[in-house]
Scaffold this motif. Structure first.
Motif, PDB file in Angstrom:
ATOM      1  N   ASP A  68      92.602  77.339  50.332  1.00  0.00           N
ATOM      2  CA  ASP A  68      91.919  78.187  49.352  1.00  0.00           C
ATOM      3  C   ASP A  68      91.481  79.502  49.983  1.00  0.00           C
ATOM      4  O   ASP A  68      91.598  80.567  49.364  1.00  0.00           O
ATOM      5  N   TYR A  72      92.391  83.183  48.739  1.00  0.00           N
ATOM      6  CA  TYR A  72      91.340  84.098  48.302  1.00  0.00           C
ATOM      7  C   TYR A  72      91.271  85.359  49.158  1.00  0.00           C
ATOM      8  O   TYR A  72      90.942  86.441  48.657  1.00  0.00           O
ATOM      9  N   PHE A  83      87.310  90.455  41.644  1.00  0.00           N
ATOM     10  CA  PHE A  83      88.036  89.220  41.384  1.00  0.00           C
ATOM     11  C   PHE A  83      87.360  88.047  42.081  1.00  0.00           C
ATOM     12  O   PHE A  83      87.200  86.973  41.503  1.00  0.00           O
ATOM     13  N   TRP A  86      83.957  86.910  40.249  1.00  0.00           N
ATOM     14  CA  TRP A  86      84.148  86.069  39.067  1.00  0.00           C
ATOM     15  C   TRP A  86      84.776  84.737  39.433  1.00  0.00           C
ATOM     16  O   TRP A  86      84.535  83.720  38.770  1.00  0.00           O
ATOM     17  N   SER A  87      85.578  84.716  40.484  1.00  0.00           N
ATOM     18  CA  SER A  87      86.172  83.458  40.941  1.00  0.00           C
ATOM     19  C   SER A  87      85.095  82.512  41.462  1.00  0.00           C
ATOM     20  O   SER A  87      85.197  81.297  41.315  1.00  0.00           O
ATOM     21  N   SER A  91      84.428  78.797  40.171  1.00  0.00           N
ATOM     22  CA  SER A  91      84.363  77.640  41.069  1.00  0.00           C
ATOM     23  C   SER A  91      83.120  76.807  40.793  1.00  0.00           C
ATOM     24  O   SER A  91      83.175  75.567  40.780  1.00  0.00           O
ATOM     25  N   VAL A 134      92.024  82.998  34.056  1.00  0.00           N
ATOM     26  CA  VAL A 134      92.779  84.120  34.617  1.00  0.00           C
ATOM     27  C   VAL A 134      92.666  85.347  33.717  1.00  0.00           C
ATOM     28  O   VAL A 134      92.588  86.479  34.207  1.00  0.00           O
ATOM     29  N   ALA A 138      89.508  86.028  36.863  1.00  0.00           N
ATOM     30  CA  ALA A 138      88.912  85.080  37.788  1.00  0.00           C
ATOM     31  C   ALA A 138      89.980  84.071  38.172  1.00  0.00           C
ATOM     32  O   ALA A 138      91.090  84.086  37.646  1.00  0.00           O
ATOM     33  N   SER A 139      89.640  83.208  39.091  1.00  0.00           N
ATOM     34  CA  SER A 139      90.578  82.200  39.562  1.00  0.00           C
ATOM     35  C   SER A 139      89.941  80.825  39.485  1.00  0.00           C
ATOM     36  O   SER A 139      88.790  80.641  39.888  1.00  0.00           O
ATOM     37  N   ASP A 144      95.638  80.152  41.428  1.00  0.00           N
ATOM     38  CA  ASP A 144      95.566  81.336  40.587  1.00  0.00           C
ATOM     39  C   ASP A 144      95.533  82.607  41.429  1.00  0.00           C
ATOM     40  O   ASP A 144      96.187  83.603  41.103  1.00  0.00           O
ATOM     41  N   ALA A 145      94.745  82.579  42.500  1.00  0.00           N
ATOM     42  CA  ALA A 145      94.651  83.750  43.377  1.00  0.00           C
ATOM     43  C   ALA A 145      96.012  84.093  43.970  1.00  0.00           C
ATOM     44  O   ALA A 145      96.403  85.259  44.047  1.00  0.00           O
TER      45      ALA A 145
END
Length: 219
Positions: A68, A72, A83, A86-87, A91, A134, A138-139, A144-145
């Motif tokens: 991760d 990231y 980004f 918001w990720s 989480s 997304v 965000a992820s 997603d990242a």
């Protein structure tokens, strides 16, 4: 990619938060009530964790944050600091919703006897949930990242970026997982990946995913 505007109104912030929360709720609901019950294997980062554990004996507690973190860090340089902010929210919401579903009885019919139907249903939940997250820049995880970073760097459709990362891991997983199990994972991937693209682009007229005020179109 532009940063999220410091002058964003409380209404805009609340709307974005609500969209991310809804996405996390849908995503974790499908993961807990379908994938975990039926035992459908994952691609992306989760699949990579299982792969590293099987072949190199690396504990999930080490492999998970490591993979991760790599995704990231790439997202930070390619997509910007907004980004990551918001990720972090996503989480936290993911953890909260996972805890909620775990404390409740399963709220979806047991599809263990119908793995193909489970793979289809799981793909829909994942596609819609991750798509909402997304869409809000965000992820919902390193997957997603990574996909968003590949999209930004190459200009490929977001669905193809998800397919690339997921299929790469699933193909490597064939080295220790039976083809029959991987097949159902492929069904999920081929449903969720384009569905994420659809959700992200919903209501927009062919606007690239990275042309919003902070890198994505507003939720």
């Amino acid at each position: 990619m532009k940063e999220f505007r410091a002058t964003a109104s409380p209404r805009e912030l609340l709307r974005r938060f609500a969209t991310i929360a809804l996405g996390c709720a849908i995503l974790t609901f499908g993961m807990h009530n379908i994938h975990q019950v039926v035992g459908i294997t994952e691609g992306g980062v989760l699949g990579g964790i299982l792969l590293l554990n099987h072949w190199f004996g690396i504990d999930a507690s080490i492999a998970s944050p490591l993979l991760d973190a790599v995704c990231y860090i790439l997202g930070f340089f390619v997509l910007g600091a907004g980004f990551l902010g918001w990720s972090a929210v996503a989480s936290a919401l993911l953890a909260l919703f996972y805890a909620l579903w775990e404390h409740l009885p399963h709220l979806f019919p047991d599809l263990s006897a119908y793995p193909l139907l489970a793979a289809i249903a799981g793909g829909i939940f994942i596609g819609v949930g991750a798509g909402l997250v997304v869409r809000s820049n965000a992820s919902a995880g390193g997957d997603d990242a990574l996909a968003l970073s590949i999209h930004k760097l190459t200009g490929l459709k977001l669905a193809r970026c998800y397919l690339f990362s997921d299929l790469s891991v699933l193909l490597l997983s064939l080295s220790y997982i039976p083809v029959t199990k991987i097949a159902f994972s492929l069904v999920t991937v081929f449903i969720s990946s384009p569905l994420i693209d659809v959700i992200v682009g919903l209501g927009r007229d062919e606007v690239p995913v990275d042309e919003g005020e902070d890198g994505l179109a507003p939720a």
